[in-house]
Design a protein around this motif. Structure first.
Motif, mmCIF file in Angstrom:
data_model
loop_
_atom_site.group_PDB
_atom_site.id
_atom_site.type_symbol
_atom_site.label_atom_id
_atom_site.label_comp_id
_atom_site.label_asym_id
_atom_site.label_seq_id
_atom_site.Cartn_x
_atom_site.Cartn_y
_atom_site.Cartn_z
ATOM 1 N N PHE A 53 0.831 -1.203 0.000
ATOM 2 C CA PHE A 53 0.000 0.000 0.000
ATOM 3 C C PHE A 53 0.867 1.255 0.000
ATOM 4 N N TRP A 54 1.861 1.294 0.879
ATOM 5 C CA TRP A 54 2.702 2.488 0.967
ATOM 6 C C TRP A 54 3.592 2.650 -0.259
ATOM 7 N N ALA A 55 3.984 1.557 -0.850
ATOM 8 C CA ALA A 55 4.761 1.644 -2.091
ATOM 9 C C ALA A 55 3.900 2.227 -3.208
ATOM 10 N N VAL A 56 2.641 1.805 -3.294
ATOM 11 C CA VAL A 56 1.723 2.361 -4.304
ATOM 12 C C VAL A 56 1.509 3.850 -4.044
ATOM 13 N N GLN A 57 1.380 4.245 -2.777
ATOM 14 C CA GLN A 57 1.162 5.654 -2.444
ATOM 15 C C GLN A 57 2.362 6.526 -2.803
ATOM 16 N N LYS A 58 3.541 5.940 -2.882
ATOM 17 C CA LYS A 58 4.743 6.697 -3.228
ATOM 18 C C LYS A 58 4.897 6.895 -4.735
ATOM 19 N N LEU A 59 4.101 6.184 -5.513
ATOM 20 C CA LEU A 59 4.185 6.331 -6.964
ATOM 21 C C LEU A 59 3.741 7.730 -7.376
ATOM 22 N N PRO A 60 4.256 8.232 -8.505
ATOM 23 C CA PRO A 60 3.764 9.507 -9.036
ATOM 24 C C PRO A 60 2.258 9.394 -9.326
ATOM 25 N N PRO A 61 1.521 10.506 -9.245
ATOM 26 C CA PRO A 61 0.057 10.465 -9.394
ATOM 27 C C PRO A 61 -0.436 9.744 -10.649
ATOM 28 N N ARG A 62 0.227 9.932 -11.771
ATOM 29 C CA ARG A 62 -0.262 9.303 -13.003
ATOM 30 C C ARG A 62 -0.200 7.785 -12.920
ATOM 31 N N TYR A 63 0.778 7.241 -12.207
ATOM 32 C CA TYR A 63 0.890 5.792 -12.047
ATOM 33 C C TYR A 63 0.012 5.300 -10.897
ATOM 34 N N ARG A 64 -0.085 6.097 -9.838
ATOM 35 C CA ARG A 64 -0.874 5.726 -8.670
ATOM 36 C C ARG A 64 -2.351 5.592 -9.043
ATOM 37 N N GLU A 65 -2.873 6.528 -9.837
ATOM 38 C CA GLU A 65 -4.290 6.486 -10.223
ATOM 39 C C GLU A 65 -4.636 5.221 -10.979
ATOM 40 N N VAL A 66 -3.869 4.907 -12.018
ATOM 41 C CA VAL A 66 -4.199 3.726 -12.821
ATOM 42 C C VAL A 66 -3.995 2.441 -12.021
ATOM 43 N N THR A 67 -2.980 2.404 -11.177
ATOM 44 C CA THR A 67 -2.739 1.223 -10.349
ATOM 45 C C THR A 67 -3.904 1.003 -9.396
ATOM 46 N N TYR A 68 -4.358 2.071 -8.768
ATOM 47 C CA TYR A 68 -5.481 1.964 -7.837
ATOM 48 C C TYR A 68 -6.738 1.488 -8.566
ATOM 49 N N LEU A 69 -7.059 2.132 -9.671
ATOM 50 C CA LEU A 69 -8.279 1.778 -10.389
ATOM 51 C C LEU A 69 -8.220 0.345 -10.926
#
Length: 158
Positions: free
Chosen positions: A100-116
């Motif tokens: 979870f914290w690794a995903v949160q550290k991603l840049p927004p453009r990568y974090r959004e698609v990963t989350y969705l």
């Protein structure tokens, strides 16, 4: 929109909207503001929805737009926070917390698609429609996000 219908939609999608907002803002206070703005737009708008999925997609799209608006605001550009007050979610498995914290550290453009893709379980085609970018761009962002996560979690994967 009738009051009862609005309340039902809020109860049904509050958690999803909050998670998308938190993923975008990384701050529970900002996420709450984004959620409030999103549901206010729903209340003020006179929209007709085809089905439950249409409502869900519309709410996620508006939430993402509200998060972007927050980051573009004058206040965000001119203020530096003293400390992030993100409360850590409770995980039963330590691996999930680290991921979870690794995903949160991603840049927004990568974090959004990963989350969705992984948390909301949208397909690449659906994400492309939500974010209004090409499917190829979504695939590229997911590939790059996975690579960044692999690099961040190198020791945990071994």
């Amino acid at each position: 929109m009738e009051g009862a219908e609005y309340i039902q939609i809020v109860h049904e999608y509050l958690d999803t909207v909050y998670r998308v907002a938190l993923s975008s803002s990384k701050n529970p206070h900002d996420a709450e503001d984004i959620v409030q703005s999103t549901f206010l737009k729903l209340l003020e708008g006179n929209r007709e929805f085809r089905d439950e999925e249409h409502i869900r997609r519309w709410l996620i799209r508006v939430t993402i737009n509200e998060a972007k608006s927050l980051w573009r605001s004058f206040w965000r550009k001119k203020v530096i926070s003293l400390e992030e007050t993100l409360e850590e979610p409770k995980f039963f498995e330590p691996e999930k917390s680290e991921l979870f914290w690794a995903v949160q550290k991603l840049p927004p453009r990568y974090r959004e698609v990963t989350y969705l893709y992984y948390y909301e379980e949208y397909s690449i085609k659906e994400i492309a429609k939500l974010l209004r970018i090409s499917e190829t761009a979504i695939q590229t962002r997911l590939m790059r996000a996975r690579e960044k996560l692999r690099q961040q979690l190198k020791e945990a994967w071994k």
